[in-house]
Design a protein around this motif. Structure first.
Motif, mmCIF file in Angstrom:
data_model
loop_
_atom_site.group_PDB
_atom_site.id
_atom_site.type_symbol
_atom_site.label_atom_id
_atom_site.label_comp_id
_atom_site.label_asym_id
_atom_site.label_seq_id
_atom_site.Cartn_x
_atom_site.Cartn_y
_atom_site.Cartn_z
ATOM 1 N N LEU A 26 32.152 39.650 54.827
ATOM 2 C CA LEU A 26 31.738 39.029 53.572
ATOM 3 C C LEU A 26 30.507 39.715 53.008
ATOM 4 C CD1 LEU A 26 32.011 35.453 55.072
ATOM 5 C CD2 LEU A 26 33.741 36.574 53.652
ATOM 6 N N GLY A 27 30.261 39.474 51.749
ATOM 7 C CA GLY A 27 29.084 40.062 51.105
ATOM 8 C C GLY A 27 29.302 40.089 49.609
ATOM 9 N N SER A 28 28.196 40.173 48.882
ATOM 10 C CA SER A 28 28.333 40.112 47.429
ATOM 11 C C SER A 28 28.757 41.460 46.869
ATOM 12 C CB SER A 28 27.014 39.652 46.806
ATOM 13 O OG SER A 28 25.952 40.361 47.386
ATOM 14 N N ASN A 29 28.884 41.542 45.552
ATOM 15 C CA ASN A 29 29.300 42.789 44.902
ATOM 16 C C ASN A 29 28.376 43.934 45.282
ATOM 17 O OD1 ASN A 29 30.156 40.681 42.391
ATOM 18 N ND2 ASN A 29 31.579 42.268 42.985
ATOM 19 N N ALA A 45 27.887 45.278 48.127
ATOM 20 C CA ALA A 45 27.266 45.206 49.453
ATOM 21 C C ALA A 45 27.717 46.360 50.341
ATOM 22 C CB ALA A 45 27.611 43.880 50.119
ATOM 23 N N GLY A 46 28.894 46.878 50.067
ATOM 24 C CA GLY A 46 29.409 47.989 50.876
ATOM 25 C C GLY A 46 30.658 47.629 51.667
ATOM 26 N N LYS A 47 31.337 46.539 51.273
ATOM 27 C CA LYS A 47 32.532 46.110 52.011
ATOM 28 C C LYS A 47 33.661 47.128 51.883
ATOM 29 C CE LYS A 47 32.895 42.324 49.577
ATOM 30 N NZ LYS A 47 31.822 42.571 48.584
ATOM 31 N N SER A 48 33.945 47.515 50.630
ATOM 32 C CA SER A 48 35.041 48.469 50.432
ATOM 33 C C SER A 48 34.712 49.812 51.051
ATOM 34 C CB SER A 48 35.316 48.655 48.937
ATOM 35 O OG SER A 48 35.715 47.437 48.380
ATOM 36 N N THR A 49 33.447 50.195 50.970
ATOM 37 C CA THR A 49 33.047 51.467 51.577
ATOM 38 C C THR A 49 33.267 51.416 53.086
ATOM 39 O OG1 THR A 49 31.399 51.699 49.835
ATOM 40 C CG2 THR A 49 31.167 53.139 51.729
ATOM 41 N N LEU A 54 42.442 43.731 54.802
ATOM 42 C CA LEU A 54 42.763 43.375 53.415
ATOM 43 C C LEU A 54 41.480 43.356 52.612
ATOM 44 C CD1 LEU A 54 44.579 41.023 55.328
ATOM 45 C CD2 LEU A 54 45.862 41.394 53.225
ATOM 46 N N ASP A 55 41.444 44.137 51.537
ATOM 47 C CA ASP A 55 40.240 44.216 50.719
ATOM 48 C C ASP A 55 40.398 43.306 49.502
ATOM 49 O OD1 ASP A 55 37.881 44.868 49.505
ATOM 50 O OD2 ASP A 55 38.142 47.049 49.646
ATOM 51 N N GLU A 56 39.732 42.159 49.567
ATOM 52 C CA GLU A 56 39.736 41.160 48.494
ATOM 53 C C GLU A 56 41.129 40.815 47.966
ATOM 54 O OE1 GLU A 56 36.594 40.947 45.774
ATOM 55 O OE2 GLU A 56 35.357 42.436 46.810
ATOM 56 N N PRO A 57 41.985 40.274 48.846
ATOM 57 C CA PRO A 57 43.329 39.910 48.388
ATOM 58 C C PRO A 57 43.323 38.766 47.377
ATOM 59 C CG PRO A 57 42.968 39.137 50.632
ATOM 60 C CD PRO A 57 41.809 40.012 50.286
ATOM 61 N N SER A 58 42.208 38.019 47.268
ATOM 62 C CA SER A 58 42.209 36.875 46.342
ATOM 63 C C SER A 58 41.735 37.260 44.952
ATOM 64 C CB SER A 58 41.320 35.750 46.890
ATOM 65 O OG SER A 58 39.957 36.100 46.749
ATOM 66 N N LEU A 59 41.356 38.507 44.786
ATOM 67 C CA LEU A 59 40.755 38.963 43.538
ATOM 68 C C LEU A 59 41.615 38.643 42.313
ATOM 69 C CD1 LEU A 59 38.147 40.771 42.947
ATOM 70 C CD2 LEU A 59 39.779 42.607 42.582
ATOM 71 N N GLY A 60 41.043 37.843 41.423
ATOM 72 C CA GLY A 60 41.698 37.551 40.149
ATOM 73 C C GLY A 60 42.939 36.684 40.227
ATOM 74 N N GLU A 107 36.261 39.694 51.842
ATOM 75 C CA GLU A 107 36.357 38.695 50.777
ATOM 76 C C GLU A 107 35.002 38.388 50.148
ATOM 77 O OE1 GLU A 107 38.052 36.918 48.853
ATOM 78 O OE2 GLU A 107 40.079 37.446 49.468
ATOM 79 N N GLN A 108 35.057 37.894 48.922
ATOM 80 C CA GLN A 108 33.869 37.275 48.333
ATOM 81 C C GLN A 108 34.014 35.764 48.393
ATOM 82 O OE1 GLN A 108 31.978 38.773 44.882
ATOM 83 N NE2 GLN A 108 33.221 40.619 44.866
ATOM 84 N N ASN A 109 35.252 35.350 48.631
ATOM 85 C CA ASN A 109 35.579 33.949 48.732
ATOM 86 C C ASN A 109 35.175 33.452 50.130
ATOM 87 O OD1 ASN A 109 36.841 31.476 48.550
ATOM 88 N ND2 ASN A 109 38.626 32.325 47.500
#
Ligand SMILES: Nc1ncnc2c1ncn2[C@@H]1O[C@H](COP(=O)(O)OP(=O)(O)OP(=O)(O)O)[C@@H](O)[C@H]1O
Ligand SMILES: [Mg+2]
Lengths: 293, 234
Positions: B33-36, B38-42, B158-164, B191-193
């Protein structure tokens, strides 16, 4: 009059089928790798010289030469990609491969110069058992070499089409063309796919070189001429589309023969160039193209 | 199963990851987890070998994979469902699934995995001949997850599967993740969720500007004051 134009139509279609096979390699190369290969025509020229000498010195059947030139050019394309283009592409990462474009342009010029020194500046016409023979269909004359070349050209292009649509490797090529990073995440070995795509692109060049030589003389100006024709066909058919390329080739062949009959060859080249500009301006996705992206 | 040891990644001069460590055990669902920014996708991209690792190591079943190329990591069973779905837009749903099983080991289990995907997402079966780009966001996400499952993963990230996506769809997707995890698949969920992810995860990591800040049992984190303050706005 009508007979004259029908004859031009027949000749144009036969020629166009072979043009399509020349251009389809360029289209594949652009579609999969975003490489604009300026050396395309020059490589075709080299393959035509190769066929000329295979036919003239070794006495090999010109259509059998397709297999040889196809294989040789596959190797040339594969190795060019592996040891030169790919190294440049990797360095440029996700941007359009500009250095590759510059490199191919230099390669084209260099090959043309080499051809002038090695083969001389005059045109060479291969003599084959089919040369000068033709079929009489009512009032129309169908050149035997052009007919056989046309059939082999169209079959090769269709084989390529089904290869890309239906095989694992072909599917990996389309995936890579749509998004190369995500393609890697699917387990696709990008370097391999790039080398194969360039190999296949050049194999088509090799095949079409042998088909052309059966009726078209080779000289060191052939390269520039066919690079230009291929660009028109690729733009006309929609960049990267194989079926579009086939259609584009036929259109270019017919226009060339029509305006050649009506006026002269120079006029037909100017008409083709105008068509090229119009398509780029008003329908950049090509005649068959849907709006992509 | 998968272990990141103090990884550092730069984009040019900019330090994006500054010593991230995390560990995922077999059979777990771990939330990252982490905010926009933060480096999650990286982090995910680094595990896949899409970025240049400057320092640190990545171990998969005890073996360093940091020198393997991306497709070799996929062949080991390390698979990602990327941020923003990233389907091949001009291919049909079916071809997207087939391309997911490109690796030799996945190709061998293609029929079996295809059955599983269509059973998890019957909608995809109905839509199998449709071009991927013409599907709704939720359907595209399902297709992206199915495509990843077709790669026959040992660990699925899974990289932010809940996005949008609408809450109902998110719920359905999270239920599916729990279901495939029960079948034995290890999952790293980015996730950000925060709430929803910690609900289904066994453990969680929170990262901030490229560094670990909090990690622990998911249930404890759900009730932790620090997490609440920082991420739930309570
Ligand atoms: N290709 C890139 N080039 C330069 N900087 C990048 C690149 N990709 C990401 N960054 C930067 O790296 C940092 C981390 O990005 P990353 O995408 O990993 O964040 P994230 O945690 O996934 O965020 P989000 O929740 O928005 O997806 C950001 O500051 C971002 O601007
Ligand atoms: Mg992200």
């Amino acid at each position: 009059m009508l007979q004259l134009y029908t004859q031009a139509l027949i000749d144009g279609l036969l020629l166009g089928g072979v043009y399509a096979t020349v251009a389809v390699g360029l289209s594949l190369c652009f579609g999969v790798m975003r490489i604009v290969n300026w050396a395309h025509g020059a490589l075709l020229m080299m393959a035509m010289y190769l066929t000329y000498y295979l036919v003239t010195l070794a006495g090999i059947n010109v259509y059998l030469c397709c297999l040889i030139t196809g294989a040789v050019m596959f190797a040339v394309g594969y190795l060019l990609q592996k040891f030169l283009f790919y190294k440049l592409i990797v360095r440029e990462k996700d941007r359009e491969p500009v250095n590759v474009l510059l490199f191919t342009s230099g390669l084209g010029t260099a090959l043309t110069a080499v051809a002038l020194i090695v083969f001389g500046g005059f045109a060479l016409q291969a003599q084959t058992p089919y040369t000068g023979k033709s079929l009489q269909m009512g009032p129309f004359i169908i050149s035997q070499t052009k007919l056989i070349s046309f059939v082999i050209a169209v079959v090769s292009t269709l084989v390529l089409f089904f290869f890309v649509k239906k095989t694992e490797t072909g599917r990996a090529m389309s995936a890579t063309s749509q998004n190369r990073t995500v393609a890697r995440l699917m387990g696709i070995h990008e370097e391999n796919i790039y080398c194969l795509a360039m190999g296949i692109s050049q194999a088509m060049v090799g095949i079409s070189a042998s088909l052309l030589i059966s009726f078209y003389p080779v000289s060191n100006s052939v390269g520039v001429l066919f690079s230009f024709k291929s660009f028109i066909i690729v733009v006309l058919g929609g960049k990267g589309s194989i079926m579009g390329c086939l259609l584009g080739g036929l259109v270019v062949g017919v226009i060339e023969k029509f305006f050649g009959t009506m006026f002269n060859d120079a006029t037909s080249q100017i008409v083709l160039f105008m068509l090229f500009v119009l398509i780029l301006l008003f329908k950049p996705s090509g005649i068959l193209g849907k709006e992509k992206e | 199963m998968l272990k990141l040891e103090n990884i550092h990644v730069n984009y040019g001069q900019f330090e994006v990851l500054r010593g991230i460590s995390l560990e995922i055990h077999e059979g777990e669902i771990v939330a990252l987890l982490g905010s926009n920014g933060a480096g999650k996708s990286t982090t995910i991209n680094t595990i896949m070998g899409l970025t240049q690792l400057r320092e640190g190591d990545i171990l998969f079943n005890g073996e360093s994979i940091k020198d393997l190329r991306t497709h070799e990591r996929v062949q080991k069973g390390i698979v990602v469902c990327p941020e923003g779905r990233k389907l091949f837009p001009h291919m049909s749903v079916y071809d997207n699934l087939l391309i997911g099983s490109y690796s030799p080991h996945a190709r061998a289990k293609r029929a079996e995995n295809l059955d599983l995907c269509f059973q998890l997402f019957p909608k995809l079966y109905e839509r199998r001949n449709q071009a991927a780009r013409t599907m709704s966001g939720g359907e595209q996400q399902m297709c992206a997850i199915a495509r990843a499952l077709m790669s026959d993963p040992k660990i699925l990230m899974l990289d932010e599967p809940s996005l949008g996506l609408a809450p109902v769809i998110v719920q359905k997707i999270f239920d599916t993740l729990v279901e495939i995890n029960k079948k034995g698949l290890t999952i790293l969920l980015v996730e950000q969720n925060v709430m929803a992810s910690l609900e289904i995860a066994s453990r969680g990591y929170i990262i901030e500007t490229g560094e670990n800040i909090i990690n622990g049992e998911a249930q404890e984190m759900l009730h932790s004051e620090d997490v609440k303050k920082a991420y739930l706005g309570i």
